[in-house]
Scaffold this motif. Structure first.
Motif, PDB file in Angstrom:
ATOM      1  N   TRP A   1      21.766  -7.202   0.919  1.00  0.00           N
ATOM      2  CA  TRP A   1      20.300  -7.274   0.845  1.00  0.00           C
ATOM      3  C   TRP A   1      19.848  -8.296   1.886  1.00  0.00           C
ATOM      4  CZ3 TRP A   1      17.164  -6.715  -4.238  1.00  0.00           C
ATOM      5  CH2 TRP A   1      15.816  -6.992  -4.023  1.00  0.00           C
ATOM      6  N   TRP A   2      19.207  -7.831   2.931  1.00  0.00           N
ATOM      7  CA  TRP A   2      18.766  -8.738   3.989  1.00  0.00           C
ATOM      8  C   TRP A   2      17.245  -8.769   4.042  1.00  0.00           C
ATOM      9  CZ3 TRP A   2      22.275  -6.289   8.345  1.00  0.00           C
ATOM     10  CH2 TRP A   2      23.612  -6.644   8.086  1.00  0.00           C
ATOM     11  N   GLU A   3      16.698  -9.970   3.964  1.00  0.00           N
ATOM     12  CA  GLU A   3      15.237 -10.090   4.085  1.00  0.00           C
ATOM     13  C   GLU A   3      14.845 -10.154   5.547  1.00  0.00           C
ATOM     14  OE1 GLU A   3      13.340 -13.104   1.707  1.00  0.00           O
ATOM     15  OE2 GLU A   3      14.450 -12.398  -0.058  1.00  0.00           O
ATOM     16  N   VAL A   4      13.776  -9.460   5.888  1.00  0.00           N
ATOM     17  CA  VAL A   4      13.255  -9.558   7.259  1.00  0.00           C
ATOM     18  C   VAL A   4      11.794  -9.975   7.198  1.00  0.00           C
ATOM     19  CG1 VAL A   4      14.769  -8.033   8.563  1.00  0.00           C
ATOM     20  CG2 VAL A   4      12.964  -7.038   7.203  1.00  0.00           C
ATOM     21  N   ASP A   5      11.370 -10.706   8.192  1.00  0.00           N
ATOM     22  CA  ASP A   5       9.993 -11.186   8.226  1.00  0.00           C
ATOM     23  C   ASP A   5       9.115 -10.107   8.854  1.00  0.00           C
ATOM     24  OD1 ASP A   5       7.607 -12.426   8.504  1.00  0.00           O
ATOM     25  OD2 ASP A   5       8.303 -13.933   9.960  1.00  0.00           O
TER      26      ASP A   5
ATOM     27  N   PHE B   1      15.317   1.037   4.498  1.00  0.00           N
ATOM     28  CA  PHE B   1      14.320   0.231   5.220  1.00  0.00           C
ATOM     29  C   PHE B   1      12.911   0.593   4.761  1.00  0.00           C
ATOM     30  CE2 PHE B   1      12.975   3.677   8.077  1.00  0.00           C
ATOM     31  CZ  PHE B   1      14.051   4.547   7.995  1.00  0.00           C
ATOM     32  N   PRO B   2      11.985  -0.380   4.890  1.00  0.00           N
ATOM     33  CA  PRO B   2      10.609  -0.092   4.478  1.00  0.00           C
ATOM     34  C   PRO B   2       9.887   0.751   5.521  1.00  0.00           C
ATOM     35  CG  PRO B   2      10.747  -2.307   5.393  1.00  0.00           C
ATOM     36  CD  PRO B   2      12.145  -1.763   5.407  1.00  0.00           C
ATOM     37  N   THR B   3       9.038   1.659   5.065  1.00  0.00           N
ATOM     38  CA  THR B   3       8.119   2.332   5.987  1.00  0.00           C
ATOM     39  C   THR B   3       6.709   2.090   5.439  1.00  0.00           C
ATOM     40  OG1 THR B   3       7.743   4.517   4.997  1.00  0.00           O
ATOM     41  CG2 THR B   3       9.851   4.199   6.166  1.00  0.00           C
ATOM     42  N   GLU B   4       5.708   2.571   6.133  1.00  0.00           N
ATOM     43  CA  GLU B   4       4.334   2.361   5.672  1.00  0.00           C
ATOM     44  C   GLU B   4       4.004   3.255   4.473  1.00  0.00           C
ATOM     45  OE1 GLU B   4       5.307   4.105   8.040  1.00  0.00           O
ATOM     46  OE2 GLU B   4       3.965   5.752   8.542  1.00  0.00           O
ATOM     47  N   THR B   5       4.929   4.165   4.095  1.00  0.00           N
ATOM     48  CA  THR B   5       4.686   4.999   2.902  1.00  0.00           C
ATOM     49  C   THR B   5       5.521   4.477   1.744  1.00  0.00           C
ATOM     50  OG1 THR B   5       6.396   6.556   3.624  1.00  0.00           O
ATOM     51  CG2 THR B   5       4.096   7.074   4.194  1.00  0.00           C
ATOM     52  N   VAL B   6       6.844   4.694   1.822  1.00  0.00           N
ATOM     53  CA  VAL B   6       7.797   4.261   0.799  1.00  0.00           C
ATOM     54  C   VAL B   6       9.062   3.822   1.537  1.00  0.00           C
ATOM     55  CG1 VAL B   6       6.869   5.885  -0.923  1.00  0.00           C
ATOM     56  CG2 VAL B   6       8.799   6.596   0.512  1.00  0.00           C
ATOM     57  N   TYR B   7      10.031   3.244   0.820  1.00  0.00           N
ATOM     58  CA  TYR B   7      11.310   2.894   1.458  1.00  0.00           C
ATOM     59  C   TYR B   7      12.112   4.174   1.731  1.00  0.00           C
ATOM     60  CZ  TYR B   7      11.266  -2.222   1.164  1.00  0.00           C
ATOM     61  OH  TYR B   7      10.992  -3.556   1.364  1.00  0.00           O
TER      62      TYR B   7
ATOM     63  N   LYS C   1      13.714  10.680  -9.194  1.00  0.00           N
ATOM     64  CA  LYS C   1      13.005   9.469  -9.634  1.00  0.00           C
ATOM     65  C   LYS C   1      11.830   9.175  -8.697  1.00  0.00           C
ATOM     66  CE  LYS C   1      14.831   8.676 -13.299  1.00  0.00           C
ATOM     67  NZ  LYS C   1      13.938   8.681 -14.464  1.00  0.00           N
ATOM     68  N   PRO C   2      10.875   8.353  -9.143  1.00  0.00           N
ATOM     69  CA  PRO C   2       9.754   8.020  -8.257  1.00  0.00           C
ATOM     70  C   PRO C   2      10.259   7.344  -6.978  1.00  0.00           C
ATOM     71  CG  PRO C   2       9.329   7.243 -10.505  1.00  0.00           C
ATOM     72  CD  PRO C   2      10.750   7.696 -10.467  1.00  0.00           C
ATOM     73  N   SER C   3       9.609   7.601  -5.861  1.00  0.00           N
ATOM     74  CA  SER C   3      10.000   6.968  -4.603  1.00  0.00           C
ATOM     75  C   SER C   3       9.834   5.455  -4.707  1.00  0.00           C
ATOM     76  CB  SER C   3       9.139   7.502  -3.454  1.00  0.00           C
ATOM     77  OG  SER C   3       9.425   8.850  -3.230  1.00  0.00           O
ATOM     78  N   PRO C   4      10.674   4.697  -3.980  1.00  0.00           N
ATOM     79  CA  PRO C   4      10.623   3.238  -4.060  1.00  0.00           C
ATOM     80  C   PRO C   4       9.550   2.645  -3.162  1.00  0.00           C
ATOM     81  CG  PRO C   4      12.480   3.938  -2.717  1.00  0.00           C
ATOM     82  CD  PRO C   4      11.769   5.183  -3.131  1.00  0.00           C
ATOM     83  N   THR C   5       8.743   1.771  -3.720  1.00  0.00           N
ATOM     84  CA  THR C   5       7.721   1.095  -2.916  1.00  0.00           C
ATOM     85  C   THR C   5       8.068  -0.378  -2.721  1.00  0.00           C
ATOM     86  OG1 THR C   5       6.433   0.742  -4.926  1.00  0.00           O
ATOM     87  CG2 THR C   5       5.862   2.660  -3.602  1.00  0.00           C
ATOM     88  N   GLN C   6       9.168  -0.828  -3.352  1.00  0.00           N
ATOM     89  CA  GLN C   6       9.631  -2.216  -3.205  1.00  0.00           C
ATOM     90  C   GLN C   6      11.147  -2.204  -3.030  1.00  0.00           C
ATOM     91  OE1 GLN C   6       8.513  -4.297  -6.797  1.00  0.00           O
ATOM     92  NE2 GLN C   6       6.453  -3.418  -6.794  1.00  0.00           N
ATOM     93  N   ALA C   7      11.671  -3.247  -2.375  1.00  0.00           N
ATOM     94  CA  ALA C   7      13.122  -3.350  -2.171  1.00  0.00           C
ATOM     95  C   ALA C   7      13.856  -3.311  -3.517  1.00  0.00           C
ATOM     96  CB  ALA C   7      13.446  -4.644  -1.422  1.00  0.00           C
ATOM     97  N   GLN C   8      13.273  -3.956  -4.505  1.00  0.00           N
ATOM     98  CA  GLN C   8      13.888  -4.006  -5.838  1.00  0.00           C
ATOM     99  C   GLN C   8      14.108  -2.596  -6.421  1.00  0.00           C
ATOM    100  OE1 GLN C   8      15.173  -6.599  -7.581  1.00  0.00           O
ATOM    101  NE2 GLN C   8      15.759  -5.027  -9.075  1.00  0.00           N
ATOM    102  N   HIS C   9      13.167  -1.678  -6.151  1.00  0.00           N
ATOM    103  CA  HIS C   9      13.312  -0.296  -6.638  1.00  0.00           C
ATOM    104  C   HIS C   9      14.541   0.370  -6.015  1.00  0.00           C
ATOM    105  CE1 HIS C   9       8.608  -0.076  -7.123  1.00  0.00           C
ATOM    106  NE2 HIS C   9       9.170  -0.811  -8.064  1.00  0.00           N
ATOM    107  N   VAL C  10      14.742   0.125  -4.711  1.00  0.00           N
ATOM    108  CA  VAL C  10      15.882   0.716  -3.998  1.00  0.00           C
ATOM    109  C   VAL C  10      17.177   0.165  -4.595  1.00  0.00           C
ATOM    110  CG1 VAL C  10      17.024   1.014  -1.773  1.00  0.00           C
ATOM    111  CG2 VAL C  10      14.516   0.826  -1.870  1.00  0.00           C
ATOM    112  N   TRP C  11      17.179  -1.147  -4.781  1.00  0.00           N
ATOM    113  CA  TRP C  11      18.363  -1.822  -5.334  1.00  0.00           C
ATOM    114  C   TRP C  11      18.692  -1.247  -6.709  1.00  0.00           C
ATOM    115  CZ3 TRP C  11      21.825  -4.941  -3.164  1.00  0.00           C
ATOM    116  CH2 TRP C  11      22.702  -5.636  -3.997  1.00  0.00           C
TER     117      TRP C  11
ATOM    118  N   GLY D   1       9.340  -6.469   2.163  1.00  0.00           N
ATOM    119  CA  GLY D   1       8.181  -6.556   1.263  1.00  0.00           C
ATOM    120  C   GLY D   1       7.753  -5.179   0.780  1.00  0.00           C
ATOM    121  N   ASN D   2       6.554  -5.111   0.223  1.00  0.00           N
ATOM    122  CA  ASN D   2       6.072  -3.843  -0.317  1.00  0.00           C
ATOM    123  C   ASN D   2       5.782  -2.834   0.790  1.00  0.00           C
ATOM    124  OD1 ASN D   2       6.193  -5.053  -2.759  1.00  0.00           O
ATOM    125  ND2 ASN D   2       4.022  -4.829  -3.248  1.00  0.00           N
ATOM    126  N   ALA D   3       6.084  -1.536   0.513  1.00  0.00           N
ATOM    127  CA  ALA D   3       5.678  -0.472   1.438  1.00  0.00           C
ATOM    128  C   ALA D   3       4.143  -0.395   1.390  1.00  0.00           C
ATOM    129  CB  ALA D   3       6.315   0.838   1.020  1.00  0.00           C
TER     130      ALA D   3
END
Ligand code: TXA
Ligand code: MG
Length: 356
Positions: free
Chosen positions: A8-12, A41-47, A159-169, A183-185
């Protein structure tokens, strides 16, 4: 499947795209993609859960990680519009117009491919779905990797698409290599899928770009007639699967607001009496009406449709965490982004609608 270690890598994501392209996490994730690894990876819609779209073996891991049926093709993500010509038969003028107005952004174009993308990305179809995400982390990653990246939403299939890293995890840790947490999509629901292979563009999946926006720019746009039918086969193969579904049984309750409130409260009372855990999916404006439910979620404000889109999937996931048995949800007028919201809500409810 064989378990792997997920990092899990955080990016700014407030950094500029050029700045992001120099961040070590992006450089390492891009390298991993080029070597056949799986990167969320995050996109402007969902991860999204990405792999090299030219590698059959890399892409096969996506289907395995998600438990996704192999007849459901993936969207190819590109770092810049100039790259499109490399992967398709030709770039028609309608594609150029769409790209000029909506790309980068939440629009996916379906057009004939030139055979250079791996077969399992397109599920053997003659066409490929392509999009240019506008999220800075996605753009930086794609530009550094400099390969086409096949990426479905990074959730377990159904399942619902992930909008946060935590959902993917939660859904996929141990099944892919790196999670880039930006961060949040943004939009909160997936991209709009537009088939531009015919004479008139056809909307296959409503999403982040609205039908009204498309018609403003393109004039005539048809809507896949199968979108609204439960029985016939949609032209976007993914639309036929049970999707976005919470574990509890969800009902949409449609009608005049006060009647909806009255009916929902009567149903809550009866369900609670039967020992069920009841959830209500509502909005800021109405959340105080449902005092007897076990869990009330305002997924946004009715007066701000974008906020509802952003909050929807997290709300559905929360009902699962809380082990809710029955969910009653209010409905929204079918225009603008609410058309896309209602499309996802009907799927989550598997068509169950109570009219009052
Ligand atoms: O916003 C999005 O589009 C997200 C992010 C990660 O980019 N991705 C996403 O991918 O939603 P996925 O795999 O969950 O949905 C892809 C949709 C499916 O409904 C699939 O059937 C459709 O695109 N699709 C892909 N290739 C197609 C094709 N050649 N013809 C028609 N539909 C296609
Ligand atoms: Mg999906």
């Amino acid at each position: 499947m064989q378990q792997v270690i997920t990092h899990w890598w955080e990016v700014d994501s407030t950094d500029t795209i050029e700045g992001l392209k120099r961040q070590p996490e992006i450089i390492r994730a891009a390298k991993l993609l080029r070597e056949g690894g799986l990167v969320a990876f995050p996109t402007e819609t969902v991860y999204g859960l990405g792999a090299d779209a030219t590698s059959q073996a890399a892409v096969a891991q996506i289907f395995e990680a998600k438990g996704r049926p192999s007849d459901n093709p993936l969207i190819v993500h590109l770092g810049s519009p100039e790259q499109l010509a490399k992967w398709v038969e030709g770039v028609p003028s309608v594609a150029k117009i769409c790209m000029k107005h909506f790309c980068p952004g939440p629009l996916t174009l379906v057009l004939p491919h030139n055979g250079q993308i791996a077969d399992n990305v397109t599920a053997g179809l003659d066409t490929v779905a392509v999009r240019f995400p506008s999220h800075p982390v996605a753009m930086a990653l794609l530009q550094v990797a400099d390969i086409p990246v096949a990426a479905p939403s990074a959730n377990r299939s159904g399942k619902p698409s992930p909008t946060q890293a935590q959902h993917v995890w939660h859904d996929l840790s141990g099944r892919f290599h790196v999670l880039l947490d930006g961060g949040n999509a943004g939009v909160g629901i997936e991209s709009t899928v537009l088939d531009i292979t015919g004479d008139v563009p056809m909307l296959l999946r409503p999403g982040g770009i609205t039908l009204e926006q498309l018609r403003d720019v393109l004039g005539d746009v048809e809507v896949d007639p199968n979108l609204h039918s439960e029985k016939s086969k949609p032209r976007s193969p993914g639309m036929k699967y049970r999707h976005y579904a919470p574990s509890g049984e969800m009902f949409l309750v449609h009608g005049e607001p006060l009647k909806v409130v009255g009916r929902v409260n009567r149903m809550i009372k009866e369900d609670v009496r039967q020992g069920k855990k009841v959830g209500v999916l509502t909005t800021e404006e109405r959340k105080h009406y449902f005092k007897q439910a076990n869990h009330v979620i305002a997924c946004g404000s009715r007066s701000d449709p974008e906020s509802v889109a952003r909050g929807l999937y997290d709300a559905l996931r929360t009902f699962d965490q809380e082990k809710i048995d029955v969910i009653y949800a209010e409905t929204f007028p079918e225009c603008g982004i609410y058309t896309s919201v209602m499309n996802r809500m009907r799927k989550a409810a598997e068509g169950r609608m109570i009219r009052v």
